[in-house]
Design an enzyme around this catalytic site. Structure first.
Site, PDB file in Angstrom:
ATOM      1  CD  GLN A 250      54.126  28.276  27.326  1.00  0.00           C
ATOM      2  OE1 GLN A 250      53.583  29.089  28.063  1.00  0.00           O
ATOM      3  NE2 GLN A 250      54.751  28.626  26.209  1.00  0.00           N
ATOM      4  CG  HIS A 253      55.737  31.409  31.587  1.00  0.00           C
ATOM      5  ND1 HIS A 253      55.604  32.757  31.392  1.00  0.00           N
ATOM      6  CD2 HIS A 253      55.310  30.822  30.434  1.00  0.00           C
ATOM      7  CE1 HIS A 253      55.112  32.986  30.185  1.00  0.00           C
ATOM      8  NE2 HIS A 253      54.928  31.827  29.581  1.00  0.00           N
ATOM      9  CD  GLU A 318      47.754  30.385  31.045  1.00  0.00           C
ATOM     10  OE1 GLU A 318      47.917  31.574  30.726  1.00  0.00           O
ATOM     11  OE2 GLU A 318      48.544  29.771  31.807  1.00  0.00           O
ATOM     12  CG  HIS A 319      48.901  27.971  27.611  1.00  0.00           C
ATOM     13  ND1 HIS A 319      49.651  28.320  28.719  1.00  0.00           N
ATOM     14  CD2 HIS A 319      48.625  29.123  26.962  1.00  0.00           C
ATOM     15  CE1 HIS A 319      49.833  29.625  28.734  1.00  0.00           C
ATOM     16  NE2 HIS A 319      49.215  30.142  27.670  1.00  0.00           N
ATOM     17  CG  ASP A 352      52.653  32.337  25.470  1.00  0.00           C
ATOM     18  OD1 ASP A 352      51.467  32.405  25.831  1.00  0.00           O
ATOM     19  OD2 ASP A 352      53.495  31.601  26.023  1.00  0.00           O
ATOM     20  CG  HIS A 412       8.876  47.074  42.937  1.00  0.00           C
ATOM     21  ND1 HIS A 412       9.391  47.361  44.171  1.00  0.00           N
ATOM     22  CD2 HIS A 412       9.930  46.754  42.143  1.00  0.00           C
ATOM     23  CE1 HIS A 412      10.704  47.224  44.138  1.00  0.00           C
ATOM     24  NE2 HIS A 412      11.068  46.850  42.918  1.00  0.00           N
TER      25      HIS A 412
END
Length: 442
Positions: A250, A253, A318-319, A352, A412
Site C-alpha cells: 500500500q 500508492h 483506512e485499511h 482494492d 407554527h
C-alpha cells in the site's frame, strides 16, 4: 505501555503541505467557475498534456479502447465487476422503505431515493486504476442513479484503455478524459459542455481530495479522503515477510501514504523492518514506497491485544489488516476503521481490486464517523407523513399548539390551531395556544 521503534512525519509537516494544496485548489475552482470550458481546456493542456475540443469520449473511442484489451483482460474485469455488483446488490436489498401507523390515523414513512446524477472520479495519473471505476460506477448503478458520468486523466497522453473499458462495462453514461481539479470542478460546477452532477465520488490525489472538500455543500461527496493509509496488526502467528509485503503493497500508492505495523512482538517488529529493507531492494515501485516508508512509516510495539485495539481505534485508519491468533477479537472490539481484512489469507489488495467490498474508504480519522463508499451513499432517505382522520389531526394539533407556545412560535402554533378548529370542532383563537399553560394536559 506501547513504544515506537519507528515514527513518521510530524503534524507540522503535514499541515504545511495541506495549506499549499488548499490555496491552489481554491484558485483553480474559481477559474473554472468563471471561464467554464475554456478553463477546463487550459488546465488539461497544462497538467494532462491533452488538448481536445470535447473531452467526452465518442463511442468509437470507447470501442477502440475495448479492442486494445485481450479476451483475458475483459474476463478479469468482468469477474471483478461481478463481485462488486453482487455485494452492492446485497447492500441495496438491506435498505428498505418503511411505512408505519404510529397511532390511529397517523402514517409515517420514508422512501429511499437515489440522487439524479453522480460524477465518478477514476484516478489514473501514475497507474491506470481501473478498479475505481467498478467501485463507483457499479455502486451508483445498483443504487439506481439515472445519470452516471466518469472522469479519468489520460495515461501517457491518451485515454487509458483499461480504465475506459472498465468505465464502459460498469455502465457509465458519459465518459470524459479529464483529470485532477479540472475534472471534479467540471462535474460539480458544470460547463457549457458538461451538465453538473448532484454528487461526487471516488478517490484521488491531494488536489482532487481538497477540491471535493471545497465543493462539498454545492454537491454531495462520498467522504473526505487523503492519502492511502494501512495499518497491519500482527502477532507471532505470522512472519516479517508477510507484514512487510502488506505494508509496502500500500505504501506504493504515493510518497505520502502512511503504513504502520502494530504488534505485540518486538521480535516480529524487527524482522518486519529488516524485510521492508530487503523488499525495497527488489520491488519495482520501490522509489515511491521507500519515500512513503521513510517519511510516514511507523512501527509500534504494544503490550497486549487490548492495547492494540485502543491504539488502532485512536489511529482510525483506512485499511486495517489483522493477522493475529484471534482475528475475531478485533472484529468485535474495533470501532474506527475503513475496512478490516481479517487473517493472512486476505489482504488489502483483494479489497482494492476484486473481492467485492468497496475500496473508496475514509482516511485522516474520518473513520470515527463514517464508513466507506456504498450503495447507501447515493441514496437519500426522505421522510413523509399522512394524517388520515379528523380525530388524529386534532389530537396531534393540540399537542403541537402547546409545544409551539413553549417556543414562542405563533405562526407554527396557528398551523396547528387551524387544524384543531377545522377537524376537532374546537374554538381556538387565532395565533394563541390551545391552553394557557403549556403543562396543561389534554
Amino acid at each position: 505501555m506501547a513504544k515506537w521503534l519507528k515514527q513518521g512525519a510530524t503534524a507540522e509537516v503535514i499541515k504545511s503541505a495541506a495549506k499549499e494544496v488548499r490555496e491552489t485548489v481554491e484558485a483553480t475552482l474559481a477559474d473554472i467557475e468563471e471561464r467554464g470550458d475554456a478553463a477546463i481546456r487550459d488546465l488539461s493542456i497544462r497538467f494532462d498534456k491533452l488538448d481536445r475540443e470535447d473531452y467526452r469520449l465518442t463511442q468509437k473511442e470507447i470501442d477502440d479502447c475495448l479492442a486494445q484489451l485481450s479476451a483475458r483482460d475483459i474476463k478479469d474485469i468482468e469477474f471483478a465487476q461481478t463481485q462488486v455488483r453482487n455485494f452492492a446488490r446485497h447492500q441495496r436489498d438491506s435498505i428498505k422503505d418503511i411505512e408505519v401507523e404510529t397511532m390511529p390515523g397517523v402514517i409515517l414513512g420514508h422512501r429511499n431515493i437515489p440522487v439524479n446524477a453522480a460524477g465518478c472520479y477514476v484516478p489514473g495519473g501514475k497507474y491506470p486504476l481501473l478498479a475505481s471505476a467498478h467501485m463507483s460506477v457499479i455502486t451508483a448503478q445498483v443504487a439506481g442513479v439515472p445519470r452516471i458520468i466518469t472522469c479519468a486523466p489520460p495515461f501517457h497522453g491518451k485515454p487509458a484503455p483499461a480504465i475506459v473499458a472498465a468505465q464502459h462495462m460498469a455502465g457509465a453514461h458519459e465518459i470524459y478524459c479529464l483529470g485532477g481539479i479540472q475534472a471534479v470542478g467540471a462535474m460539480a460546477i458544470g460547463t457549457a459542455s458538461i451538465a453538473p452532477v448532484d454528487m461526487l465520488v471516488g478517490p484521488g490525489n491531494a488536489f482532487v481530495a481538497e477540491a471535493k472538500r471545497q465543493l462539498f455543500g454545492r454537491v454531495g461527496i462520498d467522504l473526505f479522503a487523503g492519502p492511502t493509509e494501512t495499518l497491519v496488526i500482527a502477532d507471532e502467528s505470522v512472519d516479517g515477510e508477510m507484514c512487510a509485503t502488506d505494508l509496502l503493497g500500500q505504501a506504493e500508492h504515493g510518497p505520502d501514504s502512511p503504513a504502520i505495523l502494530l504488534t505485540t512482538s518486538e521480535k516480529l517488529a524487527k524482522e518486519t523492518m529488516a524485510e521492508v529493507e530487503r523488499l525495497l531492494g527488489i520491488l519495482p515501485t520501490a522509489d515511491i514506497a521507500r519515500k512513503s516508508w521513510a517519511q510516514f512509516g511507523e512501527v509500534i510495539v504494544a503490550e497486549s491485544d487490548e492495547e492494540m485495539v485502543k491504539i488502532a481505534n485512536d489511529l482510525a485508519f483506512e485499511h486495517v489488516q489483522v493477522m493475529t491468533r484471534d482475528v475475531d477479537y478485533f472484529l468485535e472490539n474495533m470501532t474506527n476503521f475503513g475496512a478490516l481484512f481479517l487473517g493472512p489469507r486476505t489482504n488489502v489488495s483483494y479489497g482494492d481490486k476484486v473481492i467485492g467490498t468497496n475500496h473508496t474508504l475514509p482516511t485522516k480519522k474520518a473513520a470515527r464517523y463514517t464508513g466507506g463508499l456504498w450503495v447507501g451513499k447515493f441514496i437519500k432517505t426522505c421522510t413523509y407523513q399522512k394524517v388520515l382522520t379528523d380525530e388524529a389531526s386534532a389530537l396531534v394539533g393540540e399537542y403541537c399548539s402547546r409545544l409551539c407556545a413553549l417556543e414562542g412560535f405563533a405562526g407554527h402554533g396557528e398551523q396547528a390551531n387551524l387544524r384543531v378548529r377545522r377537524y376537532g370542532k374546537r374554538d381556538v383563537p387565532y395565533a394563541s395556544a390551545v391552553a394557557e399553560s403549556p403543562a396543561t394536559a389534554l
